[in-house]
Design an enzyme around this catalytic site. Structure first.
Site, PDB file in Angstrom:
ATOM      1  N   GLY A 125       0.854  -1.189   0.000  1.00  0.00           N
ATOM      2  CA  GLY A 125       0.000   0.000   0.000  1.00  0.00           C
ATOM      3  C   GLY A 125       0.881   1.227   0.000  1.00  0.00           C
ATOM      4  N   SER A 127       1.519   3.710  -3.314  1.00  0.00           N
ATOM      5  CA  SER A 127       1.043   4.834  -4.126  1.00  0.00           C
ATOM      6  C   SER A 127      -0.363   5.251  -3.727  1.00  0.00           C
ATOM      7  CB  SER A 127       1.030   4.465  -5.606  1.00  0.00           C
ATOM      8  OG  SER A 127       2.324   4.303  -6.074  1.00  0.00           O
ATOM      9  N   GLU A 243      12.298  -4.987  -5.290  1.00  0.00           N
ATOM     10  CA  GLU A 243      11.383  -5.020  -6.429  1.00  0.00           C
ATOM     11  C   GLU A 243      12.139  -4.785  -7.742  1.00  0.00           C
ATOM     12  OE1 GLU A 243       7.854  -2.727  -5.814  1.00  0.00           O
ATOM     13  OE2 GLU A 243       7.189  -2.918  -7.898  1.00  0.00           O
TER      14      GLU A 243
END
Lengths: 387, 345
Positions: A125, A127, A243
């Protein structure tokens, strides 16, 4: 510097291959019936074979092995076309490693084993509708209560797999807006908490992997804070580091797609004699080697605490460039067929158009191309901040 | 599997970097490598790395040397000496190689030419666009006889040698058109032509390494300038129109550097992928370096395309090195054909 495995690594690779070819093959969810429960089961099977959490401590269900072993597993699973499902990847490849860096021993004990067993699916959670590239501008607010607990309200967006998730790694503002990234705290939020609601978004590919997530006066205990109040930005940077550093599965798909495209070119005399096509095909092949080699170079670079090297920051840009180059070549080669979506051209029987749309997604995911260039300019060239 | 530099490799990098900095501050701005500077470079032991008699491998080390020399525009002759001159002369039975390794003898490699014939020890022929030293002590030449390559060595000061200097784009290079007319020469060795293939691959790899060094130095010089040059009240480096092209080139260079190390490992291990990788790394390094040095030059604005500032030398060197041993344009096409064959096999 070496491209050969050590004797020990070679033996490990053989064991991994053998499992994939036998038990793995049996347990791999078939493409037709793939859904969340089956994906969880696959992760469970991988854990049984010791193929998830390869570098995680044994106390949390990991294997306690080196990043080199992890790279072997990732490469072999990708090569076999039996990767860790993307939905489970958020927990296994991003949130888990961030918990290992930033979590308390209790949090690690409570949360890590469930990620490895496939029992817990995670989403991010980060953006918000008004905070994307400028992540420090988030407005979701966590207000501390007299008893030390928090109440969270706000809206998050582009949350992959939130609709199937058990947990959310949430960034919320716990201080004044003027304090920017220093007033952000990271929370570990059960998605079943009262006040959490999810609205799926249909993406350009037609699939609904993205979601909006709303938090309406969600109550969280102080134990839900990860790495202390005001430390949320550090957690976010760690998560984004992970990521942006793993493209094994994508690369395996890229290689399959590149071969498919080469076969199409070889079958058509007009294409195979076209110097422009050959040159771009050479470029795509080179891109594949470059991204592979850069991941190999970064293999040992697993500590996000230090400054990320130029090669680490470059990897995302290199991967995005590679996938854009390949998919735009494919669409050009398709000629009039580019206007019609047809299946079975690429890995998993998706259309080239879908691959092109995914390329556009990669240019934004995990920080846009422009943000990556700005960070590279500042961190690796020492240029002044542009914002 | 890893592509990390070992501790020894890192010290070698630092050693050559020190030499390069020292050379850059004391050198002749015209850019030619003097015999004395060449001897000092050889004194670091960099040519022993290329001597197959001394030890196998050493390719990763050569890549490190070439990249560091590229940063100070000193790489032009290194790649050819390490790829052709040292390995080929080390095939000779007597002591021809020793003065080369010590840097006392500078040999330019001419490769295969036109109308090359030998009669006894007299060699005749024409070799165009030979990259060489100024001054050069000797030429190493190839005579193709069927599947065999005869390797010849000839003194540069023989009256039968005519070397017509060309107008080099790169100020550190001396390219000549070479003519031999029954020139007394010495037959170094006769080798199967395939044996030259590994030298070609190594030359492409080392020039790619040099190009990466050249381009990164140019990008970093441009970034330093962008920090201090003020326009509209701010350093120009704070504008994304200026910073993003530089950052984009840096990212590309990091990617080619990864490919460089991977290719070096494949050449060292003599794998089947080595051939395609050596085409890919030279093709990509050439394209990326020409673009990067062009962007660097542009960052300097007006002074960038004057002789008031040395940045033009980097762009010149990148263009020249891209054109040497197969440009990105030529190799890209060749690689495309090979990739098509390999991917559809």
């Amino acid at each position: 510097m070496r491209i050969e495995d050590t004797v020990e690594e070679a033996a490990y690779r053989n064991r991994v291959r053998e499992w994939i070819a036998t038990e793995g093959r049996d347990q791999w969810p078939t493409a037709a019936g793939r859904e969340s429960a089956e994906e969880r089961h696959w992760v469970q099977a991988l854990q049984g074979a010791g193929l998830v959490g390869v570098t995680w401590p044994e106390t949390y269900g990991g294997q306690g092995l080196s990043p080199g072993h992890e790279a072997i597993v990732a490469a072999e699973l990708a090569e076999a076309g039996m990767p860790i499902p993307t939905s489970m990847g958020v927990g296994l490849n991003m949130v888990g490693p961030a918990l290992l860096v930033h979590g308390s021993p209790e949090q690690q004990r409570q949360l890590l084993p469930a990620i490895l067993s496939g029992a817990a699916v995670w989403c991010e959670g980060f953006s918000e509708p008004d905070a994307g590239s400028d992540l420090a501008a988030i407005r979701t607010r966590a207000t501390s209560q007299p008893d030390g607990s928090y109440r969270v309200s706000g809206a998050k967006v582009w949350c992959s797999f939130a609709h199937a998730s058990d947990w959310c790694l949430l960034l919320a503002r716990t201080g004044a807006r003027e304090h920017g990234s220093r007033a952000i705290t990271c929370f570990l939020v059960p998605m079943t908490s009262p006040g959490v609601s999810v609205r799926p978004l249909r993406q350009i590919t037609g699939e609904s992997e993205f979601n909006e997530v709303f938090f309406d006066e969600v109550e969280l205990p102080s134990s839900a804070v990860l790495d202390g109040p005001g430390r949320g930005w550090a957690v976010a940077m760690t998560t984004l580091f992970y990521e942006r550093s793993r493209y094994h599965d994508q690369l395996a798909g890229f290689a399959v797609n590149l071969s498919g495209l080469a076969r199409r070119v070889a079958a058509d005399p007009k294409l195979r004699d076209d110097a422009r096509v050959l040159e771009r095909l050479a470029g795509a092949w080179t891109d594949l080697q470059i991204v592979r080699a850069t991941m190999l170079r970064l293999g040992q670079e697993r500590d996000p605490g230090g400054t990320t090297t130029a090669a680490g920051l470059a990897l995302k840009l290199l991967w995005t460039g590679a996938i854009e180059g390949l998919t735009s070549l494919a669409l050009d080669v398709l000629g009039p067929m580019a206007a019609v979506e047809s299946s079975d051209e690429t890995v998993d029987g998706h259309s080239w158009q879908r691959e092109l749309f995914l390329a556009q997604m990669w240019a934004v995911a995990g920080g846009s191309t422009e943000i990556a260039r700005s960070v590279l300019a500042e961190q690796s060239l020492g240029l002044p901040r542009s914002r | 599997m890893d592509l990390e530099l070992s501790e020894d490799q890192r010290s070698l990098k630092a050693l050559v970097a020190d030499f390069g900095r020292d050379w850059a501050t004391s050198s002749d701005p015209a850019g030619q490598t003097s015999p004395d500077a060449w001897r000092r470079l050889a004194g670091l032991g960099v040519f022993e790395l290329a001597d197959v008699e001394v030890g196998t491998g050493g390719i990763v080390e050569q890549v490190i040397v070439a990249e560091e020399l590229g940063r100070v525009l000193l790489g032009a002759q290194y790649a050819f000496t390490a790829s052709y001159v040292v390995p080929l002369l080390s095939l000779a039975t007597d002591g021809e190689i020793a003065p080369v390794i010590l840097g006392n003898r500078r040999v330019s490699f001419a490769g295969s030419g036109r109308r090359v014939v030998s009669a006894g020890c007299d060699l005749s022929g024409e070799w165009d666009l030979v990259p060489g030293f100024e001054p050069t002590d000797a030429y190493l030449l190839v005579e193709d006889v069927g599947a065999v390559a005869r390797i010849w060595l000839a003194a540069a000061d023989d009256s039968g040698v005519s070397a017509e200097p060309l107008h080099d784009l790169d100020l550190g290079s001396t390219t000549v058109n070479l003519r031999f007319c029954q020139t007394p020469s010495w037959l170094v060795a006769e080798v199967p032509r395939e044996q030259l293939v590994s030298s070609h691959q190594r030359a492409r790899l080392l020039i790619a390494a040099e190009l990466i060094g050249v381009a990164e130095a140019a990008i970093r010089a441009a970034a330093e300038y962008a920090k201090v040059r003020v326009a509209f009240g701010k350093p120009i480096g704070s504008y994304q129109g200026v910073s993003h092209p530089l950052a984009g080139s840096l990212a590309q260079l990091e990617g080619v550097r990864s490919l460089l190390y991977l290719t070096a490992c494949h050449l060292e291990a003599d794998t089947t992928d080595a051939a395609m990788l050596s085409l890919a790394v030279k093709a990509r390094a050439g394209a990326v370096a020409v673009e990067a040095t062009g962007r660097a030059l542009h960052t300097f604005g007006g002074i960038g395309f004057t002789w008031e500032h040395p940045i033009h030398r980097y762009h010149r060197r990148a263009i020249a090195a891209n054109a040497t041993a197969g440009s990105s344009f030529e190799l890209g096409h060749q690689l495309g054909l090979e990739a098509l064959a390999c991917l559809t096999r």
